[in-house]
Write a protein that holds these residues in place. Structure first.
Motif, PDB file in Angstrom:
ATOM      1  N   HIS A  31      36.936  22.858  -5.411  1.00 31.19           N
ATOM      2  CA  HIS A  31      36.965  21.665  -6.260  1.00 31.19           C
ATOM      3  C   HIS A  31      35.746  20.814  -5.909  1.00 31.19           C
ATOM      4  N   GLY A  32      34.785  20.750  -6.824  1.00 28.95           N
ATOM      5  CA  GLY A  32      33.501  20.122  -6.510  1.00 28.95           C
ATOM      6  C   GLY A  32      32.588  21.068  -5.754  1.00 28.95           C
ATOM      7  N   LEU A  33      32.789  22.363  -5.928  1.00 22.11           N
ATOM      8  CA  LEU A  33      32.022  23.359  -5.176  1.00 22.11           C
ATOM      9  C   LEU A  33      30.527  23.277  -5.468  1.00 22.11           C
ATOM     10  N   LEU A  34      30.142  22.988  -6.696  1.00 22.81           N
ATOM     11  CA  LEU A  34      28.720  22.921  -7.020  1.00 22.81           C
ATOM     12  C   LEU A  34      28.042  21.770  -6.296  1.00 22.81           C
ATOM     13  N   ASN A  35      28.753  20.661  -6.100  1.00 21.76           N
ATOM     14  CA  ASN A  35      28.211  19.576  -5.281  1.00 21.76           C
ATOM     15  C   ASN A  35      28.093  20.010  -3.828  1.00 21.76           C
TER      16      ASN A  35
ATOM     17  N   SER B  59      20.341  25.177   4.402  1.00 21.90           N
ATOM     18  CA  SER B  59      20.420  26.635   4.456  1.00 21.90           C
ATOM     19  C   SER B  59      20.470  27.156   3.016  1.00 21.90           C
ATOM     20  N   THR B  60      19.492  27.951   2.638  1.00 22.03           N
ATOM     21  CA  THR B  60      19.345  28.368   1.245  1.00 22.03           C
ATOM     22  C   THR B  60      20.569  29.134   0.750  1.00 22.03           C
ATOM     23  N   VAL B  61      21.101  28.711  -0.386  1.00 23.78           N
ATOM     24  CA  VAL B  61      22.267  29.356  -0.990  1.00 23.78           C
ATOM     25  C   VAL B  61      21.818  30.626  -1.708  1.00 23.78           C
ATOM     26  N   PRO B  62      22.333  31.803  -1.347  1.00 27.36           N
ATOM     27  CA  PRO B  62      21.953  33.034  -2.052  1.00 27.36           C
ATOM     28  C   PRO B  62      22.377  32.987  -3.513  1.00 27.36           C
ATOM     29  N   ASP B  63      21.615  33.651  -4.349  1.00 23.52           N
ATOM     30  CA  ASP B  63      21.946  33.691  -5.778  1.00 23.52           C
ATOM     31  C   ASP B  63      23.305  34.332  -6.028  1.00 23.52           C
ATOM     32  N   ALA B  64      23.647  35.328  -5.205  1.00 22.98           N
ATOM     33  CA  ALA B  64      24.934  35.997  -5.389  1.00 22.98           C
ATOM     34  C   ALA B  64      26.099  35.044  -5.162  1.00 22.98           C
ATOM     35  N   VAL B  65      25.975  34.157  -4.175  1.00 22.41           N
ATOM     36  CA  VAL B  65      27.030  33.172  -3.915  1.00 22.41           C
ATOM     37  C   VAL B  65      27.101  32.171  -5.052  1.00 22.41           C
ATOM     38  N   ALA B  66      25.949  31.714  -5.526  1.00 18.69           N
ATOM     39  CA  ALA B  66      25.939  30.737  -6.621  1.00 18.69           C
ATOM     40  C   ALA B  66      26.562  31.319  -7.886  1.00 18.69           C
ATOM     41  N   ARG B  67      26.274  32.583  -8.184  1.00 18.77           N
ATOM     42  CA  ARG B  67      26.809  33.186  -9.404  1.00 18.77           C
ATOM     43  C   ARG B  67      28.301  33.496  -9.281  1.00 18.77           C
ATOM     44  N   ALA B  68      28.804  33.588  -8.057  1.00 16.89           N
ATOM     45  CA  ALA B  68      30.231  33.840  -7.852  1.00 16.89           C
ATOM     46  C   ALA B  68      31.044  32.551  -7.810  1.00 16.89           C
ATOM     47  N   ALA B  69      30.376  31.393  -7.929  1.00 16.14           N
ATOM     48  CA  ALA B  69      31.052  30.108  -7.768  1.00 16.14           C
ATOM     49  C   ALA B  69      31.898  29.766  -8.992  1.00 16.14           C
TER      50      ALA B  69
ATOM     51  N   THR C 281      38.496  33.147 -13.339  1.00 12.10           N
ATOM     52  CA  THR C 281      38.624  34.418 -12.624  1.00 12.10           C
ATOM     53  C   THR C 281      37.280  35.057 -12.298  1.00 12.10           C
ATOM     54  N   GLY C 282      36.189  34.396 -12.637  1.00 11.30           N
ATOM     55  CA  GLY C 282      34.869  34.911 -12.304  1.00 11.30           C
ATOM     56  C   GLY C 282      34.376  36.011 -13.204  1.00 11.30           C
ATOM     57  N   LYS C 283      35.074  36.307 -14.291  1.00 19.44           N
ATOM     58  CA  LYS C 283      34.630  37.337 -15.219  1.00 19.44           C
ATOM     59  C   LYS C 283      33.494  36.855 -16.115  1.00 19.44           C
ATOM     60  N   GLN C 284      33.363  35.539 -16.226  1.00 18.14           N
ATOM     61  CA  GLN C 284      32.300  34.952 -17.036  1.00 18.14           C
ATOM     62  C   GLN C 284      31.735  33.761 -16.290  1.00 18.14           C
ATOM     63  N   LEU C 285      30.427  33.613 -16.312  1.00 11.43           N
ATOM     64  CA  LEU C 285      29.765  32.547 -15.565  1.00 11.43           C
ATOM     65  C   LEU C 285      30.044  31.192 -16.200  1.00 11.43           C
ATOM     66  N   GLN C 286      30.405  30.214 -15.386  1.00 14.33           N
ATOM     67  CA  GLN C 286      30.616  28.857 -15.895  1.00 14.33           C
ATOM     68  C   GLN C 286      29.298  28.276 -16.402  1.00 14.33           C
ATOM     69  N   PRO C 287      29.311  27.525 -17.493  1.00 20.45           N
ATOM     70  CA  PRO C 287      28.055  26.909 -17.958  1.00 20.45           C
ATOM     71  C   PRO C 287      27.485  25.933 -16.928  1.00 20.45           C
ATOM     72  N   GLU C 288      28.354  25.277 -16.143  1.00 20.93           N
ATOM     73  CA  GLU C 288      27.866  24.368 -15.097  1.00 20.93           C
ATOM     74  C   GLU C 288      27.111  25.132 -14.017  1.00 20.93           C
ATOM     75  N   VAL C 289      27.539  26.347 -13.720  1.00 18.54           N
ATOM     76  CA  VAL C 289      26.837  27.173 -12.739  1.00 18.54           C
ATOM     77  C   VAL C 289      25.463  27.572 -13.274  1.00 18.54           C
TER      78      VAL C 289
ATOM     79  N   ARG D 182      23.639  25.841 -15.348  1.00 20.64           N
ATOM     80  CA  ARG D 182      22.774  24.662 -15.248  1.00 20.64           C
ATOM     81  C   ARG D 182      22.364  24.423 -13.798  1.00 20.64           C
ATOM     82  N   TRP D 183      23.277  24.655 -12.859  1.00 24.96           N
ATOM     83  CA  TRP D 183      22.958  24.493 -11.434  1.00 24.96           C
ATOM     84  C   TRP D 183      21.827  25.434 -11.041  1.00 24.96           C
ATOM     85  N   GLN D 184      21.895  26.676 -11.484  1.00 26.87           N
ATOM     86  CA  GLN D 184      20.867  27.643 -11.133  1.00 26.87           C
ATOM     87  C   GLN D 184      19.532  27.341 -11.815  1.00 26.87           C
ATOM     88  N   SER D 185      19.567  26.874 -13.056  1.00 23.13           N
ATOM     89  CA  SER D 185      18.317  26.554 -13.742  1.00 23.13           C
ATOM     90  C   SER D 185      17.627  25.368 -13.095  1.00 23.13           C
ATOM     91  N   ARG D 186      18.402  24.372 -12.642  1.00 22.26           N
ATOM     92  CA  ARG D 186      17.814  23.228 -11.940  1.00 22.26           C
ATOM     93  C   ARG D 186      17.137  23.694 -10.659  1.00 22.26           C
TER      94      ARG D 186
END
Length: 367
Positions: A90-94, A103-113, A210-218, A220-224
């Motif tokens: 809850h508030g994981l992207l923050n 500590s750099t967040v791996p792309d795999a972790v960000a996409r699994a969020a 369930t992680g089957k589809q990427l959240q739009p907020e994720v 935007r987080w990755q594009s930023r």
């Protein structure tokens, strides 16, 4: 279908899930009229609570939990998340924005969020999505109170009390399972809406949870983050200090200027020796947002620290390596609002803190 095939299919349907919650030592959101909130990039990670589970499409099975505390919490937190197919908070992207600063967040972790707060905000659909904090959501959906208070105190861990971050991680797990089973999510009342409301979850919402589809907020987080990394080479000639959001750990070289300060303080027996880069950058998180950004900019640009910044960074190195003392000091300072007897303890702790700051200043004044 044979027994072996059914067993293999059942095992394949069990998706590993990790629920997480972070506590912060410094830089939590301040409150009060006219007080600007500190961005997540300015928070110092203190502890992490993890709950491991599996999901078979119908029910969730909790398999264990873990508390991460001590040095290098951010990197150890990321290592644990690497093993989960779906990472939920809850508030994981923050939280990941704060972790990314040291500590750099791996792309795999960000996409699994999967961020349940982002989903609740999207379902509510108002400009000020009140009633979506974890306290309101677990009460409206589960009917249970939350132990840890909703609003973190501006003095850091003082209001955290004895709450364990694993408690909130378990609450997020129950909330997530309840939303998937009922296909509904309710939120609390806000300033404009005096009563709680709820919304049905569509197939797209379920796919996000369930992680089957990427959240739009994720996305935007990755594009930023991609834009930040692309700007890393443009800082050296910049006259103005860039914002803190543009200075994550992945965009910085080795913090040699902070290591030099740390070695001098270690020689004076003020802090431990051989601190990794993550702990050196964590010291920046213990400073104010402006000083944090300036220190990171000077590291990126290869410029020396000013005398004022050098002294404050030396103090932050001592504070970030003496967390139990700082917790006691900040907690006692909060107690002084309601207890006159706490002033005596605060005087003693303040005197000790001033003595240590004077020792730090005497060491760094020789530079």
């Amino acid at each position: 279908m044979g027994k072996g095939r059914r067993a293999r299919r059942a095992r394949a349907e069990h998706v590993p899930v990790v629920f997480c919650d972070l506590d912060y030592d410094r830089g939590s959101r301040p409150f009060g009229r006219g007080v600007a909130p500190a961005p997540p990039e300015g928070w110092a990670v203190g502890r992490a609570g993890l709950v491991y589970a599996s999901w078979d499409g119908r029910r969730m099975l909790v398999t264990g939990d873990e508390l991460i505390e001590g040095p290098q919490v951010a990197s150890r937190f990321l290592q644990r998340l690497a093993g989960g197919t779906v990472v939920i908070g809850h508030g994981l992207l923050n939280d990941l924005r704060a972790v990314d600063m040291v500590s750099t967040v791996p792309d795999a972790v960000a996409r699994a969020a999967v961020d349940t707060l982002a989903l609740a905000h999207r379902l509510r659909g108002t400009f000020y999505p009140a009633g979506c904090n974890l306290s309101d959501l677990v009460w409206e959906n589960l009917g249970v109170p939350r132990r840890k208070p909703h609003f973190p105190d501006r003095w850091g861990p003082a209001q955290r009390g004895t709450a364990d971050p694993r408690d909130d991680a378990h609450l997020v797990a129950r909330l997530w399972e309840c939303a998937l089973r009922s296909r509904r999510l309710a939120w609390g009342a806000g300033a404009s809406t005096k009563r709680a409301r709820s919304a049905d979850l569509t197939g797209e919402h379920v796919a996000h949870l369930t992680g089957k589809q990427l959240q739009p907020e994720v996305e935007r987080w990755q594009s930023r983050r991609t834009r930040i990394m692309a700007r890393a080479t443009a800082w050296t000639g910049c006259a103005d200090v860039p914002p803190l959001t543009s200075l994550p750990a992945g965009c910085l070289p080795a913090p040699a200027v902070i290591r030099d300060l740390a070695e001098r303080l270690h020689q004076a027996a003020l802090i431990p020796g051989d601190l990794p880069d993550e702990q050196l950058l964590t010291a920046c998180q213990w400073m104010g947002v402006g000083q944090n950004a300036e220190a990171r900019y000077r590291i990126a640009a290869g410029r020396p620290l000013t005398q004022t910044l050098r002294l404050r960074l030396g103090q932050a190195l001592w504070e970030s390596t003496h967390v139990p003392f700082m917790h006691e000091f900040l907690s006692t300072r909060r107690l002084c609002r309601t207890s006159a007897s706490a002033y005596r303890t605060l005087d003693r702790l303040t005197s000790q803190l001033q003595q240590q700051r004077a020792r730090v200043a005497s060491v760094l004044d020789r530079l």
